[in-house]
Enzyme design. Structure first.
Site, PDB file in Angstrom:
ATOM      1  N   GLY A  99       0.802  -1.219   0.000  1.00  0.00           N
ATOM      2  CA  GLY A  99       0.000   0.000   0.000  1.00  0.00           C
ATOM      3  C   GLY A  99       0.832   1.264   0.000  1.00  0.00           C
ATOM      4  O   GLY A  99       0.620   2.166  -0.829  1.00  0.00           O
TER       5      GLY A  99
ATOM      6  N   GLY B 176       9.552  -2.856   2.979  1.00  0.00           N
ATOM      7  CA  GLY B 176       9.229  -4.260   2.788  1.00  0.00           C
ATOM      8  C   GLY B 176       8.969  -4.990   4.092  1.00  0.00           C
ATOM      9  O   GLY B 176       9.328  -4.538   5.178  1.00  0.00           O
TER      10      GLY B 176
ATOM     11  N   SER C  46       7.326   1.441  13.159  1.00  0.00           N
ATOM     12  CA  SER C  46       5.882   1.495  13.354  1.00  0.00           C
ATOM     13  C   SER C  46       5.541   2.050  14.726  1.00  0.00           C
ATOM     14  O   SER C  46       6.299   1.892  15.698  1.00  0.00           O
ATOM     15  CB  SER C  46       5.289   0.093  13.227  1.00  0.00           C
ATOM     16  OG  SER C  46       3.923   0.069  13.601  1.00  0.00           O
ATOM     17  N   ASN C  47       4.368   2.654  14.821  1.00  0.00           N
ATOM     18  CA  ASN C  47       3.849   3.082  16.115  1.00  0.00           C
ATOM     19  C   ASN C  47       3.606   1.888  17.033  1.00  0.00           C
ATOM     20  O   ASN C  47       3.491   2.061  18.256  1.00  0.00           O
ATOM     21  CB  ASN C  47       2.564   3.892  15.926  1.00  0.00           C
ATOM     22  CG  ASN C  47       1.385   3.056  15.497  1.00  0.00           C
ATOM     23  OD1 ASN C  47       0.572   2.617  16.314  1.00  0.00           O
ATOM     24  ND2 ASN C  47       1.242   2.824  14.193  1.00  0.00           N
TER      25      ASN C  47
ATOM     26  N   TYR D 114       4.592  -8.132  15.574  1.00  0.00           N
ATOM     27  CA  TYR D 114       4.922  -7.136  14.557  1.00  0.00           C
ATOM     28  C   TYR D 114       5.686  -5.966  15.177  1.00  0.00           C
ATOM     29  O   TYR D 114       6.761  -5.578  14.705  1.00  0.00           O
ATOM     30  CB  TYR D 114       3.650  -6.646  13.866  1.00  0.00           C
ATOM     31  CG  TYR D 114       3.859  -5.451  12.974  1.00  0.00           C
ATOM     32  CD1 TYR D 114       4.618  -5.539  11.823  1.00  0.00           C
ATOM     33  CD2 TYR D 114       3.302  -4.209  13.294  1.00  0.00           C
ATOM     34  CE1 TYR D 114       4.821  -4.428  11.004  1.00  0.00           C
ATOM     35  CE2 TYR D 114       3.489  -3.106  12.485  1.00  0.00           C
ATOM     36  CZ  TYR D 114       4.254  -3.231  11.342  1.00  0.00           C
ATOM     37  OH  TYR D 114       4.456  -2.127  10.543  1.00  0.00           O
TER      38      TYR D 114
ATOM     39  N   SER E 152      -1.116   5.504   7.730  1.00  0.00           N
ATOM     40  CA  SER E 152      -0.973   6.239   6.471  1.00  0.00           C
ATOM     41  C   SER E 152      -1.962   5.697   5.446  1.00  0.00           C
ATOM     42  O   SER E 152      -1.766   4.616   4.878  1.00  0.00           O
ATOM     43  CB  SER E 152       0.461   6.142   5.953  1.00  0.00           C
ATOM     44  OG  SER E 152       0.700   7.114   4.959  1.00  0.00           O
TER      45      SER E 152
END
Length: 269
Positions: free
Chosen positions: A19, A77, A116-117, A141, A171
């Protein structure tokens, strides 16, 4: 109209079929002469000023070929949602190692790493945190992204490879729910942030929260002012519509308590 200086000859974008990779494919051509795109599949034919090198991040030889002859890397990626640890291990942990060690061998000096958050997902939505707060991952993750940030620090301290660890919020074209009013990052602001990371004179090993200029926020970017990122978009223009189509949060729900939202409840697998 914005003018973006071409800071590199050949720029590598990993995860280019995803995305965010799709959103960045045209935008990043403003930053380089040649944009090398990589993913496992799904990239179609190369367009003008593009190269395509298919690679699986878990395959060291394929990653080595992917990284050869590039000047900088935008690493989008890997797996971008919560998933079983075995899959996360291959794509996000082993894949990050393969990428950084290939960068070391080929003399790449700057990487923008899509963190990432969810590295800090178990802080509460009632808290405001900055880059010096310890990680509190909300799942495998987020854990993999915390590993990536530490890996990037090791490769900076030992080999001088500069990295911006961009803790991307949410996003999308517009916020999907009330949580995203705090975490939203427009595609244009994402590109502005990556541009700042590629062009700032001294990057070092830096952590920057990826968010637009939202009135409500849980993240303080004061430790990253040297990067020069100035967001221009804001979730505020979507607030009324988001409130109209969503219910008030259940404040006893962990997804409404913690910054990671639904990720804090994902699994077990």
């Amino acid at each position: 109209m914005e003018t973006t200086h071409k800071t590199h000859h050949r720029l590598l974008l990993t995860g280019a079929a995803g995305g965010l990779g799709t959103a960045l494919r045209e935008r990043l051509k403003a930053n380089c002469e040649v944009l090398r795109l990589s993913d496992r599949t799904g990239l179609g034919a190369a367009q003008p000023r593009e190269e395509i090198v298919l690679a699986d991040l878990s395959n060291a030889d394929e990653v080595d070929t992917m990284v050869r002859d590039v000047d900088a890397i935008v690493h989008m990626g890997g797996i971008s949602v919560e998933a079983p640890f075995a899959a996360i291990l291959q794509a996000n942990i082993l894949g990050a190692y393969h990428l950084y060690d290939a960068a070391r061998r080929h003399g790449v000096r700057r990487i923008v790493f899509a963190s990432s958050n969810h590295v800090t997902g178990f802080y509460k939505q009632s808290e405001t945190i900055h880059a010096d707060h310890p990680p509190r991952p909300d799942g495998f993750y987020g854990l993999s992204k915390a590993f990536g940030e530490d890996l990037a620090r090791l490769y900076f301290d030992r080999y001088g490879i500069e990295t911006a660890c961009v803790r991307i919020g949410s996003s999308f074209p517009e916020p999907r729910d009330r949580r995203m009013l705090a975490t939203w990052l427009s595609f244009d602001d994402l590109h502005r942030l990556i541009t700042a990371c590629l062009s700032t004179p001294v990057l070092g090993h830096s952590i920057v929260f990826g968010m637009s200029n939202n009135a409500v926020t849980w993240w303080d970017n004061s430790r990253a002012r040297h990067i020069g990122f100035v967001p221009r978009d804001s979730s505020d223009v979507f607030r009324e519509a988001v409130y109209a189509r969503t219910q008030a949060p259940d404040l006893s729900d962990p997804a409404a308590i913690y910054q990671g939202g639904a990720f804090v409840k994902a699994g077990p697998f």
